[in-house]
Design a protein around this motif. Structure first.
Motif, PDB file in Angstrom:
ATOM      1  N   ASN A  58       0.851  -1.175   0.000  1.00 16.30           N
ATOM      2  CA  ASN A  58       0.000   0.000   0.000  1.00 16.30           C
ATOM      3  C   ASN A  58       0.895   1.235   0.000  1.00 16.30           C
ATOM      4  O   ASN A  58       2.019   1.189   0.517  1.00 16.30           O
ATOM      5  CB  ASN A  58      -0.920   0.000   1.222  1.00 16.30           C
ATOM      6  CG  ASN A  58      -2.156   0.828   0.997  1.00 16.30           C
ATOM      7  OD1 ASN A  58      -2.382   1.345  -0.085  1.00 16.30           O
ATOM      8  ND2 ASN A  58      -2.976   0.959   2.027  1.00 16.30           N
ATOM      9  N   TYR A  59       0.387   2.318  -0.583  1.00 17.64           N
ATOM     10  CA  TYR A  59       1.197   3.523  -0.751  1.00 17.64           C
ATOM     11  C   TYR A  59       0.411   4.770  -0.376  1.00 17.64           C
ATOM     12  O   TYR A  59      -0.813   4.847  -0.578  1.00 17.64           O
ATOM     13  CB  TYR A  59       1.655   3.656  -2.212  1.00 17.64           C
ATOM     14  CG  TYR A  59       2.495   2.503  -2.686  1.00 17.64           C
ATOM     15  CD1 TYR A  59       1.913   1.408  -3.318  1.00 17.64           C
ATOM     16  CD2 TYR A  59       3.880   2.497  -2.485  1.00 17.64           C
ATOM     17  CE1 TYR A  59       2.685   0.327  -3.741  1.00 17.64           C
ATOM     18  CE2 TYR A  59       4.653   1.426  -2.903  1.00 17.64           C
ATOM     19  CZ  TYR A  59       4.053   0.354  -3.525  1.00 17.64           C
ATOM     20  OH  TYR A  59       4.818  -0.712  -3.937  1.00 17.64           O
ATOM     21  N   ALA A  60       1.123   5.758   0.120  1.00 16.50           N
ATOM     22  CA  ALA A  60       0.525   7.069   0.316  1.00 16.50           C
ATOM     23  C   ALA A  60       0.175   7.651  -1.053  1.00 16.50           C
ATOM     24  O   ALA A  60       0.863   7.400  -2.043  1.00 16.50           O
ATOM     25  CB  ALA A  60       1.491   7.986   1.054  1.00 16.50           C
ATOM     26  N   ASP A  61      -0.893   8.435  -1.099  1.00 15.62           N
ATOM     27  CA  ASP A  61      -1.329   9.012  -2.373  1.00 15.62           C
ATOM     28  C   ASP A  61      -0.225   9.831  -3.027  1.00 15.62           C
ATOM     29  O   ASP A  61      -0.120   9.879  -4.260  1.00 15.62           O
ATOM     30  CB  ASP A  61      -2.556   9.888  -2.156  1.00 15.62           C
ATOM     31  CG  ASP A  61      -3.808   9.078  -1.877  1.00 15.62           C
ATOM     32  OD1 ASP A  61      -4.788   9.671  -1.382  1.00 15.62           O
ATOM     33  OD2 ASP A  61      -3.812   7.856  -2.143  1.00 15.62           O
ATOM     34  N   ARG A  66       4.706   6.027  -8.346  1.00 16.83           N
ATOM     35  CA  ARG A  66       6.114   6.431  -8.518  1.00 16.83           C
ATOM     36  C   ARG A  66       7.059   5.587  -7.671  1.00 16.83           C
ATOM     37  O   ARG A  66       8.199   5.351  -8.071  1.00 16.83           O
ATOM     38  CB  ARG A  66       6.288   7.908  -8.133  1.00 16.83           C
ATOM     39  CG  ARG A  66       5.455   8.864  -8.961  1.00 16.83           C
ATOM     40  CD  ARG A  66       5.819  10.320  -8.668  1.00 16.83           C
ATOM     41  NE  ARG A  66       5.561  10.702  -7.286  1.00 16.83           N
ATOM     42  CZ  ARG A  66       6.487  11.159  -6.446  1.00 16.83           C
ATOM     43  NH1 ARG A  66       7.743  11.292  -6.841  1.00 16.83           N
ATOM     44  NH2 ARG A  66       6.170  11.502  -5.201  1.00 16.83           N
ATOM     45  N   PHE A  67       6.606   5.149  -6.510  1.00 18.15           N
ATOM     46  CA  PHE A  67       7.442   4.379  -5.581  1.00 18.15           C
ATOM     47  C   PHE A  67       6.968   2.930  -5.552  1.00 18.15           C
ATOM     48  O   PHE A  67       5.768   2.649  -5.681  1.00 18.15           O
ATOM     49  CB  PHE A  67       7.349   4.951  -4.166  1.00 18.15           C
ATOM     50  CG  PHE A  67       8.015   6.282  -3.956  1.00 18.15           C
ATOM     51  CD1 PHE A  67       8.458   7.063  -5.010  1.00 18.15           C
ATOM     52  CD2 PHE A  67       8.204   6.763  -2.655  1.00 18.15           C
ATOM     53  CE1 PHE A  67       9.068   8.291  -4.793  1.00 18.15           C
ATOM     54  CE2 PHE A  67       8.814   7.983  -2.427  1.00 18.15           C
ATOM     55  CZ  PHE A  67       9.241   8.756  -3.500  1.00 18.15           C
ATOM     56  N   MET A  82      12.332   4.420  -5.992  1.00 19.22           N
ATOM     57  CA  MET A  82      11.683   5.717  -6.140  1.00 19.22           C
ATOM     58  C   MET A  82      11.985   6.271  -7.522  1.00 19.22           C
ATOM     59  O   MET A  82      13.150   6.472  -7.871  1.00 19.22           O
ATOM     60  CB  MET A  82      12.188   6.682  -5.060  1.00 19.22           C
ATOM     61  CG  MET A  82      12.047   6.146  -3.647  1.00 19.22           C
ATOM     62  SD  MET A  82      12.499   7.350  -2.383  1.00 19.22           S
ATOM     63  CE  MET A  82      14.239   7.548  -2.740  1.00 19.22           C
ATOM     64  N   ASN A  83      10.935   6.492  -8.295  1.00 15.91           N
ATOM     65  CA  ASN A  83      11.070   7.039  -9.649  1.00 15.91           C
ATOM     66  C   ASN A  83      10.370   8.394  -9.736  1.00 15.91           C
ATOM     67  O   ASN A  83       9.571   8.751  -8.867  1.00 15.91           O
ATOM     68  CB  ASN A  83      10.456   6.078 -10.656  1.00 15.91           C
ATOM     69  CG  ASN A  83      11.138   4.736 -10.692  1.00 15.91           C
ATOM     70  OD1 ASN A  83      12.354   4.624 -10.506  1.00 15.91           O
ATOM     71  ND2 ASN A  83      10.375   3.679 -10.915  1.00 15.91           N
ATOM     72  N   SER A  84      10.676   9.122 -10.794  1.00 11.50           N
ATOM     73  CA  SER A  84      10.036  10.422 -11.041  1.00 11.50           C
ATOM     74  C   SER A  84      10.066  11.297  -9.800  1.00 11.50           C
ATOM     75  O   SER A  84       9.054  11.872  -9.394  1.00 11.50           O
ATOM     76  CB  SER A  84       8.588  10.212 -11.510  1.00 11.50           C
ATOM     77  OG  SER A  84       8.543   9.419 -12.679  1.00 11.50           O
ATOM     78  N   LEU A  85      11.223  11.404  -9.202  1.00 15.00           N
ATOM     79  CA  LEU A  85      11.341  12.119  -7.937  1.00 15.00           C
ATOM     80  C   LEU A  85      11.066  13.610  -8.107  1.00 15.00           C
ATOM     81  O   LEU A  85      11.385  14.219  -9.144  1.00 15.00           O
ATOM     82  CB  LEU A  85      12.727  11.892  -7.334  1.00 15.00           C
ATOM     83  CG  LEU A  85      12.885  10.518  -6.670  1.00 15.00           C
ATOM     84  CD1 LEU A  85      14.344  10.148  -6.506  1.00 15.00           C
ATOM     85  CD2 LEU A  85      12.170  10.495  -5.324  1.00 15.00           C
TER      86      LEU A  85
END
Length: 114
Positions: A58-61, A66-67, A82-85
């Motif tokens: 699960n990921y934060a919005d 991206r992650f 981590m992409n598109s930082l």
């Protein structure tokens, strides 16, 4: 319990980094793991979560899409790709087993800047 994060650094906007977390001293495969971050002057926030088996994440919005969090139960490690930082991703990043409230590593600094 030992938790050691690594892999942080300086990266340009749009770039990528992979953070790693090595753990010991607890039965890693029995615990959910999560990544958190704390930016200067802000509260620590949850970023990504993976359950003990690794089958659900699960990921934060703010980082969704991206992650990517992953874990290796054979090596007692957890990673955060981590992409598109973005500049707003700049923070100290921590990995942490949420059920073991008192155990935190030193964190690893991620700075996104041109």
């Amino acid at each position: 319990v030992q938790i050691v994060e690594s892999g942080g650094g300086l990266v340009q906007p749009g770039g990528s980094l992979t953070l790693s977390c090595a753990t010991s001293g607890f039965t890693f495969s029995s615990y959910d793991m999560a990544w958190y971050r704390q930016a200067p002057g802000k509260e620590r926030e949850w970023v990504a979560w993976v359950i003990s088996s690794g089958r659900s994440r699960n990921y934060a919005d703010s980082v969704k899409g991206r992650f990517t969090i992953s874990r290796d139960n054979a090596k007692n490690t957890v990673a955060l790709q981590m992409n598109s930082l973005k500049a707003e991703d700049t923070a100290v990043y921590y990995c942490h087993p949420p059920s073991l409230r008192d155990y935190w590593g030193q964190g690893t600094q991620v700075t996104v800047s041109s």
